[in-house]
Design a protein around this motif. Sequence first.
Motif, PDB file in Angstrom:
ATOM      1  N   ASP A  62       0.863  -1.183   0.000  1.00 28.95           N
ATOM      2  CA  ASP A  62       0.000   0.000   0.000  1.00 28.95           C
ATOM      3  C   ASP A  62       0.902   1.237   0.000  1.00 28.95           C
ATOM      4  N   LEU A  63       0.910   1.958  -1.119  1.00 29.09           N
ATOM      5  CA  LEU A  63       1.786   3.118  -1.273  1.00 29.09           C
ATOM      6  C   LEU A  63       1.097   4.429  -0.914  1.00 29.09           C
ATOM      7  N   TYR A  64      -0.102   4.351  -0.368  1.00 27.13           N
ATOM      8  CA  TYR A  64      -0.868   5.561  -0.065  1.00 27.13           C
ATOM      9  C   TYR A  64      -0.867   5.918   1.412  1.00 27.13           C
ATOM     10  N   MET A  65      -0.006   5.296   2.198  1.00 29.62           N
ATOM     11  CA  MET A  65      -0.020   5.525   3.636  1.00 29.62           C
ATOM     12  C   MET A  65       0.571   6.896   3.959  1.00 29.62           C
ATOM     13  N   ALA A  66      -0.276   7.792   4.460  1.00 29.73           N
ATOM     14  CA  ALA A  66       0.174   9.156   4.761  1.00 29.73           C
ATOM     15  C   ALA A  66       1.129   9.205   5.944  1.00 29.73           C
ATOM     16  N   ASP A  67       1.176   8.134   6.733  1.00 29.13           N
ATOM     17  CA  ASP A  67       2.136   8.097   7.836  1.00 29.13           C
ATOM     18  C   ASP A  67       3.504   7.609   7.389  1.00 29.13           C
ATOM     19  N   GLY A  68       3.656   7.340   6.074  1.00 31.39           N
ATOM     20  CA  GLY A  68       4.937   6.884   5.545  1.00 31.39           C
ATOM     21  C   GLY A  68       5.213   5.415   5.760  1.00 31.39           C
ATOM     22  N   GLY A  69       4.268   4.689   6.361  1.00 23.78           N
ATOM     23  CA  GLY A  69       4.492   3.275   6.661  1.00 23.78           C
ATOM     24  C   GLY A  69       4.447   2.406   5.422  1.00 23.78           C
ATOM     25  N   ARG A  70       5.203   1.321   5.469  1.00 25.18           N
ATOM     26  CA  ARG A  70       5.194   0.310   4.412  1.00 25.18           C
ATOM     27  C   ARG A  70       4.889  -1.052   5.025  1.00 25.18           C
ATOM     28  N   TYR A  71       3.980  -1.048   6.000  1.00 29.47           N
ATOM     29  CA  TYR A  71       3.659  -2.257   6.737  1.00 29.47           C
ATOM     30  C   TYR A  71       2.352  -2.896   6.269  1.00 29.47           C
ATOM     31  N   ARG A  72       1.692  -2.305   5.273  1.00 29.22           N
ATOM     32  CA  ARG A  72       0.396  -2.818   4.829  1.00 29.22           C
ATOM     33  C   ARG A  72       0.464  -3.222   3.359  1.00 29.22           C
ATOM     34  N   ARG A  73      -0.015  -4.441   3.093  1.00 28.03           N
ATOM     35  CA  ARG A  73      -0.156  -4.939   1.732  1.00 28.03           C
ATOM     36  C   ARG A  73      -1.629  -5.205   1.475  1.00 28.03           C
ATOM     37  N   ARG A  74      -2.055  -5.063   0.209  1.00 32.77           N
ATOM     38  CA  ARG A  74      -3.480  -5.250  -0.053  1.00 32.77           C
ATOM     39  C   ARG A  74      -3.772  -5.468  -1.535  1.00 32.77           C
ATOM     40  N   ARG A  75      -4.941  -6.032  -1.790  1.00 26.44           N
ATOM     41  CA  ARG A  75      -5.602  -6.056  -3.090  1.00 26.44           C
ATOM     42  C   ARG A  75      -7.057  -5.673  -2.869  1.00 26.44           C
ATOM     43  N   TYR A  76      -7.729  -5.297  -3.965  1.00 29.46           N
ATOM     44  CA  TYR A  76      -9.045  -4.679  -3.846  1.00 29.46           C
ATOM     45  C   TYR A  76      -9.913  -5.086  -5.030  1.00 29.46           C
ATOM     46  N   ALA A  77     -11.202  -5.319  -4.758  1.00 26.57           N
ATOM     47  CA  ALA A  77     -12.152  -5.604  -5.832  1.00 26.57           C
ATOM     48  C   ALA A  77     -13.535  -5.158  -5.377  1.00 26.57           C
ATOM     49  N   TRP A 148     -26.546  -4.177  -3.591  1.00 25.90           N
ATOM     50  CA  TRP A 148     -25.525  -3.639  -2.707  1.00 25.90           C
ATOM     51  C   TRP A 148     -24.219  -3.447  -3.466  1.00 25.90           C
ATOM     52  N   HIS A 149     -23.533  -2.354  -3.158  1.00 26.05           N
ATOM     53  CA  HIS A 149     -22.174  -2.142  -3.656  1.00 26.05           C
ATOM     54  C   HIS A 149     -21.221  -2.729  -2.617  1.00 26.05           C
ATOM     55  N   ALA A 150     -20.513  -3.782  -2.990  1.00 24.62           N
ATOM     56  CA  ALA A 150     -19.607  -4.471  -2.075  1.00 24.62           C
ATOM     57  C   ALA A 150     -18.158  -4.162  -2.441  1.00 24.62           C
ATOM     58  N   GLU A 151     -17.399  -3.733  -1.453  1.00 23.19           N
ATOM     59  CA  GLU A 151     -15.967  -3.537  -1.611  1.00 23.19           C
ATOM     60  C   GLU A 151     -15.250  -4.609  -0.807  1.00 23.19           C
ATOM     61  N   THR A 152     -14.311  -5.283  -1.427  1.00 26.97           N
ATOM     62  CA  THR A 152     -13.578  -6.357  -0.760  1.00 26.97           C
ATOM     63  C   THR A 152     -12.102  -5.996  -0.739  1.00 26.97           C
ATOM     64  N   HIS A 153     -11.487  -6.217   0.422  1.00 28.83           N
ATOM     65  CA  HIS A 153     -10.091  -5.849   0.638  1.00 28.83           C
ATOM     66  C   HIS A 153      -9.332  -7.038   1.211  1.00 28.83           C
ATOM     67  N   GLN A 154      -8.263  -7.416   0.546  1.00 28.65           N
ATOM     68  CA  GLN A 154      -7.316  -8.357   1.128  1.00 28.65           C
ATOM     69  C   GLN A 154      -6.233  -7.536   1.820  1.00 28.65           C
ATOM     70  N   PHE A 155      -6.107  -7.702   3.132  1.00 23.56           N
ATOM     71  CA  PHE A 155      -5.124  -6.947   3.913  1.00 23.56           C
ATOM     72  C   PHE A 155      -4.090  -7.883   4.535  1.00 23.56           C
ATOM     73  N   ARG A 156      -2.835  -7.511   4.434  1.00 21.18           N
ATOM     74  CA  ARG A 156      -1.786  -8.112   5.261  1.00 21.18           C
ATOM     75  C   ARG A 156      -1.081  -6.980   6.003  1.00 21.18           C
ATOM     76  N   ILE A 157      -1.102  -7.043   7.334  1.00 16.18           N
ATOM     77  CA  ILE A 157      -0.393  -6.078   8.172  1.00 16.18           C
ATOM     78  C   ILE A 157       0.854  -6.761   8.705  1.00 16.18           C
ATOM     79  N   GLU A 158       2.012  -6.208   8.367  1.00 14.59           N
ATOM     80  CA  GLU A 158       3.285  -6.813   8.740  1.00 14.59           C
ATOM     81  C   GLU A 158       3.874  -6.106   9.956  1.00 14.59           C
ATOM     82  N   ALA A 159       4.277  -6.894  10.937  1.00  8.39           N
ATOM     83  CA  ALA A 159       4.963  -6.366  12.113  1.00  8.39           C
ATOM     84  C   ALA A 159       6.464  -6.428  11.862  1.00  8.39           C
ATOM     85  N   GLN A 160       7.136  -5.291  11.991  1.00 10.62           N
ATOM     86  CA  GLN A 160       8.579  -5.221  11.784  1.00 10.62           C
ATOM     87  C   GLN A 160       9.303  -5.515  13.101  1.00 10.62           C
TER      88      GLN A 160
END
Length: 252
Positions: A62-77, A148-160
């Motif tokens: 996820d390159l949109y993290m305003a806190d500068g973090g690179r700990y989140r990965r995702r896909r979206y549909a 219904w409009h359904a948004e689906t998110h695959q999230f991986r939160i990585e602990a450094q």
Amino acid sequence: MSTIVPPPSLPEETRPTLETLLENPLARDGFVFVRANAMHSLLPNLAQWDRFAASWDDLGVDLYMADGGRYRRRRYATFSLSGEMISRKPHQPHYQSRDYNTLNGGIERWFEPFLPESAANPALEAILRLVCRVATDLTPPERRPASWHAETHQFRIEAQPDMPGRPTPEGLHRDGVDWVCVIMIRRENVACGETSIHDLNRRLVGSFTLTEPLDTAFVNDNRVYHGVTPVERDDPTRPGWRDVLVVTLRHE
């Protein structure tokens, strides 16, 4: 691996029902925590769960993290849900106003799409049908949408090793939708990640931790806030992460 071991078969008369597990507490409290063994009674087709869960190993940063973090990965549909119909929509950006996401809101965020085999997996189809039924049954007839409009998110939160991963970096929040469903896929070498639920006055009304594959939270986003504490590595020498599927529903 996040292989699911089905619980022992229950006699028909003692099996949890959708009403007892979801409708009563969800309608009363605005949220419910459903443990994995109960979810088995509600999801008819998990034969390809392992393949579905393995797709979390192929998510983009996820390159949109305003806190500068690179700990989140995702896909979206996104999907349209209507009765028995499930149709995937053309790929589109994810957008939240800053009223709901003060950290990353206010811009269109283009995430990598679900892989075709993940979007077509029977496990996801079963989950979408369940969430659609819950939302439809608990929405007053005069307010039920045709679809219904359904948004689906695959999230991986990585602990450094020296920094925890933040499942909800925006803090306690609402998503600006009608319904939210969060399903645990896998936890690997992490501690914490407690979900807290707060009423509209931000008073704590419940808390729980998703730990086992299929542990699930259903949330009425119009009635409560939710947040998740950061996850930390149990063993700092090994990778650690928290994988979840998030499904949100709102009126088309």
